[in-house]
Design a protein around this motif. Structure first.
Motif, PDB file in Angstrom:
ATOM      1  N   UNK A  13     -33.753 -32.243  37.451  1.00 39.93           N
ATOM      2  CA  UNK A  13     -32.306 -32.811  38.191  1.00 39.93           C
ATOM      3  C   UNK A  13     -31.415 -31.807  38.465  1.00 39.93           C
ATOM      4  N   UNK A  14     -30.992 -30.671  38.879  1.00 39.25           N
ATOM      5  CA  UNK A  14     -30.334 -29.957  39.547  1.00 39.25           C
ATOM      6  C   UNK A  14     -31.565 -30.454  41.167  1.00 39.25           C
ATOM      7  N   UNK A  15     -32.538 -30.130  41.314  1.00 34.36           N
ATOM      8  CA  UNK A  15     -33.553 -30.430  42.549  1.00 34.36           C
ATOM      9  C   UNK A  15     -32.678 -32.275  43.182  1.00 34.36           C
ATOM     10  N   UNK A  16     -32.477 -32.854  42.423  1.00 37.38           N
ATOM     11  CA  UNK A  16     -32.411 -33.989  42.425  1.00 37.38           C
ATOM     12  C   UNK A  16     -31.311 -33.969  43.150  1.00 37.38           C
ATOM     13  N   UNK A  17     -30.568 -33.878  42.053  1.00 41.35           N
ATOM     14  CA  UNK A  17     -28.638 -33.982  43.111  1.00 41.35           C
ATOM     15  C   UNK A  17     -28.643 -33.072  44.875  1.00 41.35           C
ATOM     16  N   UNK A  18     -29.610 -31.974  44.515  1.00 43.45           N
ATOM     17  CA  UNK A  18     -29.233 -31.708  45.886  1.00 43.45           C
ATOM     18  C   UNK A  18     -29.539 -31.914  46.857  1.00 43.45           C
ATOM     19  N   UNK A  19     -30.754 -32.403  47.439  1.00 46.52           N
ATOM     20  CA  UNK A  19     -31.236 -33.266  47.821  1.00 46.52           C
ATOM     21  C   UNK A  19     -30.482 -34.714  47.963  1.00 46.52           C
ATOM     22  N   UNK A  20     -30.474 -35.590  46.878  1.00 42.10           N
ATOM     23  CA  UNK A  20     -29.815 -36.496  47.414  1.00 42.10           C
ATOM     24  C   UNK A  20     -28.371 -35.981  48.021  1.00 42.10           C
ATOM     25  N   UNK A  21     -27.321 -35.295  47.681  1.00 34.89           N
ATOM     26  CA  UNK A  21     -26.380 -34.351  48.628  1.00 34.89           C
ATOM     27  C   UNK A  21     -26.859 -34.453  50.318  1.00 34.89           C
ATOM     28  N   UNK A  22     -28.180 -34.007  50.457  1.00 34.47           N
ATOM     29  CA  UNK A  22     -28.464 -33.997  51.899  1.00 34.47           C
ATOM     30  C   UNK A  22     -29.102 -35.670  52.394  1.00 34.47           C
ATOM     31  N   UNK A  23     -28.876 -36.605  51.522  1.00 29.60           N
ATOM     32  CA  UNK A  23     -28.861 -37.888  52.421  1.00 29.60           C
ATOM     33  C   UNK A  23     -31.006 -38.329  51.789  1.00 29.60           C
ATOM     34  N   UNK A  24     -31.202 -37.349  51.011  1.00 28.53           N
ATOM     35  CA  UNK A  24     -32.558 -38.547  50.565  1.00 28.53           C
ATOM     36  C   UNK A  24     -32.661 -39.232  49.477  1.00 28.53           C
ATOM     37  N   UNK A  25     -33.209 -40.167  49.857  1.00 28.64           N
ATOM     38  CA  UNK A  25     -33.700 -40.782  48.578  1.00 28.64           C
ATOM     39  C   UNK A  25     -34.909 -39.558  47.264  1.00 28.64           C
ATOM     40  N   UNK A  26     -34.265 -40.241  45.245  1.00 28.72           N
ATOM     41  CA  UNK A  26     -34.677 -39.832  44.472  1.00 28.72           C
ATOM     42  C   UNK A  26     -35.445 -40.406  43.637  1.00 28.72           C
ATOM     43  N   UNK A  27     -36.891 -40.660  43.304  1.00 25.29           N
ATOM     44  CA  UNK A  27     -36.930 -41.246  42.275  1.00 25.29           C
ATOM     45  C   UNK A  27     -37.547 -39.942  41.287  1.00 25.29           C
ATOM     46  N   UNK A  28     -37.070 -40.300  40.093  1.00 26.43           N
ATOM     47  CA  UNK A  28     -37.751 -39.237  38.764  1.00 26.43           C
ATOM     48  C   UNK A  28     -38.399 -39.454  37.743  1.00 26.43           C
TER      49      UNK A  28
END
Length: 236
Positions: A13-28
């Motif tokens: 979840x922390x990794x997903x947050x960091x990626x999203x903050x940089x504008x990337x699309x994330x599916x968990x």
């Protein structure tokens, strides 16, 4: 870029947050109901199920992902995820919690691009592994200071220089140096910088774009844009 992360626990979840903050699309992908709810409450797209099953990965649209991060606490699940994801052409990142297992996985895991140790690296390390590239943010030391690891490219103006010959901008300094595929060490000596060598640099955000231009060979426009956004990947 688009990423699929298996495991919505602390690391995932922390990794997903960091990626999203940089504008990337994330599916968990997560099978624990409480973790699924928590991730969805934060606005993430979550597929509920076993990420080691190909059908579940397909439900998460693995075929359109740039990279897959197997970040659960179960090594066997993570390894299976990476083997499946590699068949879809994804970059694969395997979480491993026990250092002594690395040699085993390196020997047999041809379908794994990179191993990570979240206990040592944290979410920013997992993010870097997923992005790949020649620039890795290691840590934000203070509000205006960042530690970055940069890999010398063929376009770097300093290619062929020795460490003493480097003239980095003010408010930046080399902390460590490593030849290609070798351990990082304290800087020093007269070895010439070559493609694939790595430098760990402490730099003020104001001069980070200049450092990137020198050591990686980014264009001025690209370096300024990347330094401003905090992006560490996608630089080839």
């Amino acid at each position: 870029m688009r990423f699929v992360i298996i495991g919505a626990g602390r690391v995932g979840l922390r990794t997903a947050r960091v990626l999203r903050e940089e504008g990337h699309e994330v599916t968990l992908i997560e099978r624990d109901e409480s973790r699924v709810r928590r991730a969805r409450n934060e606005g993430f797209t979550v597929v509920e199920g076993d990420g080691s099953r190909e059908r579940t990965l397909e439900e998460a649209a693995v075929e359109s992902a740039d990279a897959v991060g197997a970040l659960t606490a179960d090594l066997n699940v993570n390894f299976t995820v990476c083997m499946v994801a590699k068949h879809y052409g994804c970059r694969t990142v395997l979480r491993i919690d026990e250092a002594y297992r690395e040699e085993i996985y390196r020997k047999y895991a041809d379908d794994v691009d990179e191993l990570i140790y979240p206990e040592r690296l944290g979410a920013i390390g997992a993010k870097n592994a997923l992005l790949g590239g020649t620039i890795r943010a290691i840590a934000d030391v203070e509000q205006h200071l960042q530690v970055v690891e940069l890999t010398i490219t063929g376009d770097a103006p300093v290619n062929g220089y020795t460490i003493p010959e480097l003239e980095l901008p003010a408010n930046s300094t080399v902390l460590a140096f490593g030849k290609r595929d070798s351990e990082l060490e304290l800087p020093g000596g007269d070895e010439s910088l070559e493609v694939g060598d790595r430098l760990v640099v402490l730099a003020d955000f104001e001069v980070l774009s200049d450092v990137r231009q020198l050591l990686v060979g980014e264009s001025e426009t690209r370096a300024i844009a990347n330094a401003g956004s905090g992006s560490t990947g996608g630089v080839n």
